[in-house]
Design an enzyme around this catalytic site. Structure first.
Site, short mmCIF file in Angstrom:
data_model
loop_
_atom_site.label_atom_id
_atom_site.label_comp_id
_atom_site.label_asym_id
_atom_site.label_seq_id
_atom_site.Cartn_x
_atom_site.Cartn_y
_atom_site.Cartn_z
N ASP A 146 -12.50 -21.01 -7.45
CA ASP A 146 -14.03 -21.81 -6.84
C ASP A 146 -14.47 -22.83 -7.68
O ASP A 146 -15.60 -21.94 -8.27
CB ASP A 146 -15.00 -21.31 -5.45
N CYS A 160 -20.18 -9.99 -3.05
CA CYS A 160 -20.25 -11.43 -2.84
C CYS A 160 -20.48 -12.31 -2.78
O CYS A 160 -21.90 -12.11 -4.00
CB CYS A 160 -21.92 -10.43 -1.59
N LYS A 219 -13.06 -26.20 -4.48
CA LYS A 219 -11.59 -25.33 -4.46
C LYS A 219 -10.70 -26.22 -4.85
O LYS A 219 -10.05 -27.08 -4.90
CB LYS A 219 -11.79 -24.94 -3.57
N ARG A 278 -22.05 -14.95 -2.12
CA ARG A 278 -23.62 -15.24 -2.34
C ARG A 278 -24.98 -13.65 -1.75
O ARG A 278 -25.54 -14.15 -0.58
CB ARG A 278 -23.47 -15.13 -0.37
N ASP A 328 -15.50 -15.35 -8.33
CA ASP A 328 -16.87 -16.69 -8.60
C ASP A 328 -17.81 -15.42 -9.74
O ASP A 328 -17.81 -14.55 -9.47
CB ASP A 328 -17.46 -16.75 -7.49
N CYS A 344 -25.39 -9.46 7.07
CA CYS A 344 -24.07 -9.09 7.27
C CYS A 344 -23.97 -7.25 7.78
O CYS A 344 -24.64 -6.47 7.62
CB CYS A 344 -23.32 -8.90 5.82
N TYR A 401 -17.31 -31.41 1.37
CA TYR A 401 -16.33 -31.79 1.37
C TYR A 401 -16.66 -32.96 2.38
O TYR A 401 -17.13 -32.92 3.40
CB TYR A 401 -14.86 -31.50 1.63
C1 LIG Z 1 -14.39 -23.51 0.96
C2 LIG Z 1 -15.06 -24.70 1.61
C3 LIG Z 1 -15.44 -24.92 3.03
C4 LIG Z 1 -13.71 -25.03 4.06
O1 LIG Z 1 -12.85 -25.85 3.36
P1 LIG Z 1 -11.31 -26.01 3.33
O2 LIG Z 1 -10.56 -25.67 2.41
O3 LIG Z 1 -11.35 -26.17 4.45
O4 LIG Z 1 -10.73 -24.04 3.81
C5 LIG Z 1 -16.27 -26.50 3.30
N1 LIG Z 1 -17.63 -26.38 2.91
C6 LIG Z 1 -17.77 -25.94 1.47
C7 LIG Z 1 -19.00 -25.79 0.58
C8 LIG Z 1 -16.92 -24.90 0.78
O5 LIG Z 1 -16.74 -23.66 -0.30
S1 SF4 Z 2 -19.27 -11.10 0.97
FE1 SF4 Z 2 -20.67 -11.40 1.19
S2 SF4 Z 2 -20.89 -12.31 2.84
FE2 SF4 Z 2 -19.50 -11.96 3.73
S3 SF4 Z 2 -19.41 -10.63 4.68
FE3 SF4 Z 2 -19.65 -9.59 2.35
S4 SF4 Z 2 -21.73 -9.97 2.05
FE4 SF4 Z 2 -21.40 -10.54 4.10
#
Ligand SMILES: *Cc1c(COP(=O)(O)O)cnc(C)c1O
Ligand code: SF4
Length: 375
Positions: free
Chosen positions: A332, A134, A339, A136, A295, A127, A115
């Protein structure tokens, strides 16, 4: 309601010094099917399936979070967020390692700049708990690695030479798994950049390891205001005395708290559970911020609901509970679209003369437009 098998297994009581020590909690995380079988009932098949799915995404459950699991119910909403399922090994063609394409929006390592005015700064892959849902996993799942000094310098340098960045979101992994000194190095460097107006921390520690929220941590953080924090509660049962204490201490330190939940099948995908969660959050002084449609990470199918379900929940809640208790429902967008808010539709028609709107009870109203408004 606590799972007493956990206290028996670790030979500590809920009021012991060990239990209240976040480093003890962290060191004693449950990481194998064998250890897990000591604190919840697992038959042989379940143990085998856990071992198989651990090859894809490792497990770590703090004794604290394990104590919230129902030892006898495989469908317990706490348990399902923490205990691997064989379904995680079934990968669908529409799923991806990096479903939000974060790697593509990364100008330097550890930074995601998607953004215009804000960046995500991924400072550690560690974590407290490895949530089964998750997004990620690719980053968190492999090994624990905290950003190196050299990589931090490069990331901070990117922010410093990018004046449009006014909001830095420190995330990971979970930044609050780092010790205070290491975390302060990073926060203080970001705070020293003039054009950075606010710093946000994204963490699940108040949910999975509330003992981490210590007086020392908060004393350090409050030097770097304006600071905001986003947490990740998904179910009302996660709001325990310990997690509420952590949130209260954070709020008392002047840090506004937001919550980001994920809509998860069988865990929180109904209006009643969501209502209870949201009302408990606002009582804990946490403002519901986002509700995410799940996601498309690898092995996500069993956690996903359809999009209609999220819309239905938001529609059922709107008007019926405090407006600020209702999060924004977002998808997302796959591949890095960012988002996108998804709303129930209250606008029936709109033309230059009037808007026809429907309220939360289903009644229709006319809103006449001004006659002399040009532009
Ligand atoms: C979610 C996200 C943000 C933060 O977004 P907000 O809508 O301001 O909370 C910033 N960068 C990335 C890549 C994101 O996924
Ligand atoms: S969602 Fe993923 S990054 Fe967030 S606390 Fe859980 S394991 Fe860690």
């Amino acid at each position: 309601m606590a799972n007493d098998r956990v206290f028996e297994y670790f030979k500590v009581g809920p009021d012991s010094r060990e239990w209240a020590d976040w480093k003890w909690q962290f060191r004693n995380r449950i990481t194998t099917a064998e250890a897990l079988s000591k604190v919840i009932s697992l038959n042989e098949k379940e143990q085998e399936e856990i071992t198989v799915s651990l090859r894809r995404f490792r497990m770590a459950i703090t004794p604290y979070y394990a104590s919230l699991m129902d030892p006898c119910d495989p469908l317990c909403p706490i348990r399902r967020q923490a205990v691997p399922s064989i379904n995680e090994t079934f990968v669908q063609p529409w799923e991806a390692r990096d479903p939000l394409n974060e790697e593509n929006d990364s100008p330097v390592e550890h930074i995601v700049h998607r953004y215009p005015d804000r960046v995500l700064f991924l400072v550690t892959s560690q974590c407290a708990m490895h949530c089964r849902h998750c997004v990620r996993k690719r980053y968190v799942g492999e090994k624990d690695s905290v950003i190196t000094k050299a990589a931090m310098e490069k990331a901070v340098d990117y922010i410093a030479r990018t004046p449009q960045v006014r909001d830095v979101l420190i995330s990971g992994g979970d930044p609050l798994t780092m010790d205070d000194t290491r975390l302060e190095e990073i926060i203080s460097r970001i705070r020293a950049i003039d054009h950075v107006e606010i710093i946000r921390i994204g963490t699940r520690v108040p949910v999975t390891l509330p003992a981490r929220v210590t007086g020392e941590l908060l004393a350090m953080l409050r030097k770097y205001h304006p600071l905001w924090m986003n947490v990740h509660f998904n179910h009302p049962r996660e709001l325990t005395p310990a997690s509420r204490r952590a949130c209260a201490d954070i709020a008392d330190s002047g840090i506004p708290l937001g919550n980001q939940s994920v809509l998860l099948r069988g865990i929180n995908d109904n209006t009643e559970t969501m209502r209870e969660l949201l009302l408990k959050l606002v009582q804990a002084r946490v403002r519901p911020y986002y509700l995410y449609q799940c996601d498309l990470y690898e092995g996500s199918e069993h956690f996903r609901t359809n999009v209609e379900k999220g819309i239905e929940i938001i529609r059922n809640l709107t008007g019926n509970i405090s407006g600020f208790a209702i999060p924004r429902f977002v998808i997302d967008a796959p591949n890095g679209g960012g988002k996108v808010p998804i709303n129930p539709d209250y606008l029936v028609s709109l033309d230059s003369e009037k808007a026809v709107i429907r309220n939360y009870e289903g009644c229709l109203y006319n809103y006449p437009q001004p006659r002399d408004y040009l532009i």
